[in-house]
Scaffold this active site. Structure first.
Site, PDB file in Angstrom:
ATOM      1  N   SER A  11       0.957  -1.277  -0.180  1.00 37.78           N
ATOM      2  CA  SER A  11      -0.032  -0.138   0.114  1.00 37.78           C
ATOM      3  C   SER A  11       0.857   1.293  -0.096  1.00 37.78           C
ATOM      4  CB  SER A  11      -0.896  -0.013   1.274  1.00 37.78           C
ATOM      5  OG  SER A  11      -1.814  -1.083   0.956  1.00 37.78           O
ATOM      6  N   ARG A  34       0.395   7.857   6.185  1.00 38.38           N
ATOM      7  CA  ARG A  34      -0.453   7.210   6.996  1.00 38.38           C
ATOM      8  C   ARG A  34      -1.875   7.684   6.809  1.00 38.38           C
ATOM      9  NH1 ARG A  34       0.517   2.313   9.739  1.00 38.38           N
ATOM     10  NH2 ARG A  34       2.832   1.972   9.271  1.00 38.38           N
ATOM     11  N   HIS A  37      -3.171   6.324   3.608  1.00 33.68           N
ATOM     12  CA  HIS A  37      -3.352   4.851   3.650  1.00 33.68           C
ATOM     13  C   HIS A  37      -4.869   4.907   4.528  1.00 33.68           C
ATOM     14  CE1 HIS A  37      -2.819   1.001   5.705  1.00 33.68           C
ATOM     15  NE2 HIS A  37      -2.485   0.602   4.369  1.00 33.68           N
TER      16      HIS A  37
END
Length: 205
Positions: A11, A34, A37
């Site tokens: 990812s 982050r 994601h």
């Protein structure tokens, strides 16, 4: 590498292939990736905002053993337990506290903003993590004015169409150490992801 770790790595590889992160520091890249994601939204790379000395300010407040105040329980639930153990931090959410509910009804204010007042009265050093309620963020900005006795850091990423974009713009323009994003996007999972990333950066976990 475990299957979950492999998927996460893939990812992040996809994120790096699709987003220009060259304008961010290495620490900022951790946070941005982050957030992307958690949201599945590459646009956050263009929307996220870091205050000028954010990393120094965050490390400084960590040294003061702050309380972590979340606007809603969804944010609190999204903060990784392992990171709390590593950092020694404790999270709180007062939105369902009986006194908060009573005062909100009495004063005709949102429970979110009253819960921020409730926390501000009880703790000296606070990291606010706000992902749902713009009124909570506006209240934190208001309370933080001219209060040198309080050490505050804000992860402010409320979502919505009423005051969300305005509150985050006000945060970015304030002297409060913070991470936020511009526009209507955000959410509990986004705010929690940003906070988790800060702990990863500072504790190398």
């Amino acid at each position: 590498m475990k299957k979950g770790e492999m998927i996460e790595k893939e990812s992040f590889d996809i994120i790096e292939q699709n987003v220009d992160l060259s304008n961010f520091s290495e620490e900022e890249k951790v946070v941005v990736k982050r957030v992307i994601h958690a949201s599945g939204d590459f646009e956050f790379a263009k929307l996220i905002y870091f205050s000028k000395e954010w990393l120094t300010d965050f490390k400084n407040i960590l040294g003061k053993k702050p309380s972590v105040i979340c606007d809603v329980n969804m944010v609190k639930s999204g903060i990784t337990e392992k990171y709390l153990r590593v950092s020694g931090l404790k999270t709180y959410c007062f939105i369902s506290d009986d006194e908060v509910i009573r005062r909100a009804k009495e004063l005709n204010k949102t429970r979110a903003e009253i819960s921020m007042e409730y926390a501000f009265d009880r703790f000296e050093n606070i990291i606010f993590v706000i992902g749902n309620a713009p009124t909570a963020l506006l209240k934190v900005i208001e309370m933080s004015k001219d209060r040198d006795d309080k050490a505050v850091f804000v992860v402010g990423m409320p979502v919505g169409f009423v005051k969300a974009a305005e509150s985050k713009k006000m945060l970015a323009e304030s002297p409060i150490p913070c991470i936020t994003n511009f526009g209507t996007k955000g959410g509990s999972g986004i705010a929690a992801a940003a906070f988790n990333a800060l702990i990863k950066v500072c504790y190398h976990v």
